[in-house]
Design a protein around this motif. Structure first.
Motif, mmCIF file in Angstrom:
data_model
loop_
_atom_site.group_PDB
_atom_site.id
_atom_site.type_symbol
_atom_site.label_atom_id
_atom_site.label_comp_id
_atom_site.label_asym_id
_atom_site.label_seq_id
_atom_site.Cartn_x
_atom_site.Cartn_y
_atom_site.Cartn_z
ATOM 1 N N ILE A 1 0.854 -1.180 0.000
ATOM 2 C CA ILE A 1 0.000 0.000 0.000
ATOM 3 C C ILE A 1 0.890 1.231 0.000
ATOM 4 O O ILE A 1 1.660 1.454 0.934
ATOM 5 N N ASN A 2 0.802 2.009 -1.069
ATOM 6 C CA ASN A 2 1.654 3.182 -1.263
ATOM 7 C C ASN A 2 3.109 2.851 -0.927
ATOM 8 O O ASN A 2 3.731 3.479 -0.070
ATOM 9 N N PRO A 3 3.666 1.858 -1.623
ATOM 10 C CA PRO A 3 5.007 1.384 -1.255
ATOM 11 C C PRO A 3 6.133 2.274 -1.759
ATOM 12 O O PRO A 3 6.020 2.932 -2.790
ATOM 13 N N LEU A 4 7.209 2.253 -1.010
ATOM 14 C CA LEU A 4 8.434 2.891 -1.465
ATOM 15 C C LEU A 4 9.158 1.941 -2.403
ATOM 16 O O LEU A 4 9.060 0.726 -2.291
ATOM 17 N N ALA A 5 9.882 2.527 -3.311
ATOM 18 C CA ALA A 5 10.780 1.779 -4.186
ATOM 19 C C ALA A 5 12.170 2.364 -3.953
ATOM 20 O O ALA A 5 12.304 3.475 -3.430
ATOM 21 N N PRO A 6 13.211 1.642 -4.328
ATOM 22 C CA PRO A 6 14.552 2.208 -4.120
ATOM 23 C C PRO A 6 14.708 3.477 -4.952
ATOM 24 O O PRO A 6 14.320 3.508 -6.113
ATOM 25 N N PHE A 7 15.224 4.525 -4.344
ATOM 26 C CA PHE A 7 15.429 5.741 -5.121
ATOM 27 C C PHE A 7 16.894 6.146 -5.069
ATOM 28 O O PHE A 7 17.645 5.699 -4.221
ATOM 29 N N GLY A 8 17.272 6.957 -6.036
ATOM 30 C CA GLY A 8 18.653 7.405 -6.108
ATOM 31 C C GLY A 8 19.580 6.375 -6.727
ATOM 32 O O GLY A 8 20.773 6.586 -6.813
ATOM 33 N N SER A 9 19.034 5.260 -7.191
ATOM 34 C CA SER A 9 19.890 4.227 -7.766
ATOM 35 C C SER A 9 19.605 4.049 -9.248
ATOM 36 O O SER A 9 20.076 3.110 -9.855
ATOM 37 N N GLY A 10 18.831 4.943 -9.820
ATOM 38 C CA GLY A 10 18.511 4.858 -11.227
ATOM 39 C C GLY A 10 17.298 3.989 -11.517
ATOM 40 O O GLY A 10 16.789 3.982 -12.626
ATOM 41 N N LEU A 11 16.814 3.220 -10.536
ATOM 42 C CA LEU A 11 15.645 2.377 -10.764
ATOM 43 C C LEU A 11 14.388 3.226 -10.871
ATOM 44 O O LEU A 11 13.574 3.039 -11.734
ATOM 45 N N THR A 12 14.243 4.141 -9.964
ATOM 46 C CA THR A 12 13.162 5.112 -10.029
ATOM 47 C C THR A 12 13.720 6.414 -9.473
ATOM 48 O O THR A 12 14.463 6.413 -8.497
ATOM 49 N N GLU A 13 13.409 7.494 -10.115
ATOM 50 C CA GLU A 13 13.913 8.787 -9.645
ATOM 51 C C GLU A 13 12.932 9.466 -8.695
ATOM 52 O O GLU A 13 13.201 10.536 -8.191
ATOM 53 N N ALA A 14 11.789 8.833 -8.472
ATOM 54 C CA ALA A 14 10.795 9.400 -7.567
ATOM 55 C C ALA A 14 11.303 9.326 -6.133
ATOM 56 O O ALA A 14 11.721 8.279 -5.672
ATOM 57 N N LYS A 15 11.291 10.459 -5.459
ATOM 58 C CA LYS A 15 11.712 10.508 -4.054
ATOM 59 C C LYS A 15 10.602 11.120 -3.217
ATOM 60 O O LYS A 15 9.943 12.054 -3.640
ATOM 61 N N PRO A 16 10.400 10.571 -2.012
ATOM 62 C CA PRO A 16 9.419 11.199 -1.124
ATOM 63 C C PRO A 16 9.936 12.572 -0.689
ATOM 64 O O PRO A 16 11.148 12.815 -0.682
ATOM 65 N N PRO A 17 9.032 13.478 -0.323
ATOM 66 C CA PRO A 17 9.460 14.837 0.028
ATOM 67 C C PRO A 17 10.402 14.897 1.223
ATOM 68 O O PRO A 17 11.201 15.802 1.338
ATOM 69 N N TRP A 18 10.351 13.905 2.112
ATOM 70 C CA TRP A 18 11.209 13.898 3.293
ATOM 71 C C TRP A 18 12.599 13.361 2.983
ATOM 72 O O TRP A 18 13.478 13.387 3.840
ATOM 73 N N VAL B 1 4.664 9.411 -0.212
ATOM 74 C CA VAL B 1 5.395 8.444 -1.025
ATOM 75 C C VAL B 1 4.942 8.677 -2.467
ATOM 76 O O VAL B 1 3.756 8.545 -2.774
ATOM 77 N N PRO B 2 5.836 9.051 -3.348
ATOM 78 C CA PRO B 2 5.433 9.345 -4.727
ATOM 79 C C PRO B 2 4.707 8.159 -5.369
ATOM 80 O O PRO B 2 5.190 7.023 -5.304
ATOM 81 N N PRO B 3 3.540 8.396 -5.971
ATOM 82 C CA PRO B 3 2.824 7.325 -6.662
ATOM 83 C C PRO B 3 3.691 6.611 -7.706
ATOM 84 O O PRO B 3 3.471 5.429 -7.989
ATOM 85 N N ALA B 4 4.692 7.290 -8.236
ATOM 86 C CA ALA B 4 5.582 6.667 -9.226
ATOM 87 C C ALA B 4 6.278 5.428 -8.656
ATOM 88 O O ALA B 4 6.594 4.498 -9.400
ATOM 89 N N CYS B 5 6.502 5.394 -7.347
ATOM 90 C CA CYS B 5 7.141 4.222 -6.728
ATOM 91 C C CYS B 5 6.271 2.985 -6.900
ATOM 92 O O CYS B 5 6.741 1.933 -7.352
ATOM 93 N N GLY B 6 4.998 3.080 -6.538
ATOM 94 C CA GLY B 6 4.091 1.944 -6.669
ATOM 95 C C GLY B 6 3.879 1.550 -8.119
ATOM 96 O O GLY B 6 3.805 0.362 -8.449
#
Length: 181
Positions: A19-36, A142-147
């Protein structure tokens, strides 16, 4: 953590619900980052004692005035989530959840920040069980792009999007989520 368990113990995990999951960010997999993520990155680049003290001070505030702490936290949420969590019975559960999460200190929060900002040691595409991913499209925590990205890379995943929901969609859609478990 559910994703890692599903990847590493496929014989023990029959299905996965995110539910509204995080994905790894900053590693090129997804560039979506949560605001915090910016504040978390800043803290993690400082001496560990600074982060421990900062989170420790927040925990002291939470203990001294749980209602004030929750109100301050709610101020950064989407208006949909603020309205939902501002109901006394839900806010009481939210506060109790924080009590349980912080009962042994704040070190685990720092460990979570490290996990989210570093590459994961598995790829979500290795998850082999059926997965249901629920995403509130108005989520600002959590950016929707992660899910959405996870739904693309987990084989056979089913993406459920809610255009008029934010982060705490489970409070309204629990019946649907439970039915799909």
């Amino acid at each position: 953590f559910a994703q890692a368990v599903a990847a590493y113990l496929p014989e023990r995990v029959l299905s996965l619900t995110l539910i509204n999951p995080l994905a790894p960010f900053g590693s090129g997999l997804t560039e979506a980052k949560p605001p915090w993520a910016g504040a978390g990155d800043w803290l993690l680049r400082r001496p560990p004692s600074l982060a421990l003290n900062a989170f420790g001070a927040l925990n002291l505030l939470r203990k001294a005035s749980p209602a004030l702490f929750e109100r301050l936290q709610l101020a950064g949420f989407h208006p949909l989530d603020r309205r939902r969590l501002n109901q006394s019975h839900i806010l009481e559960r939210f506060t109790a959840s924080h009590d349980l999460a912080m009962r042994q200190g704040v070190q685990h929060l720092l460990a979570d920040l490290h996990l989210y900002r570093n590459p994961w040691d598995f790829h979500p595409s290795s998850i082999s069980c059926p997965a249901h991913i629920y995403v509130g499209l108005k989520d600002i925590q959590v950016p929707p792009a992660c899910g959405k990205w996870l739904a693309e890379v987990i084989p056979g995943a089913t993406l459920h999007t809610f255009p008029d929901e934010a982060h705490y969609l489970a409070h309204v859609h629990a019946e649907l989520i439970l039915r799909n478990l």
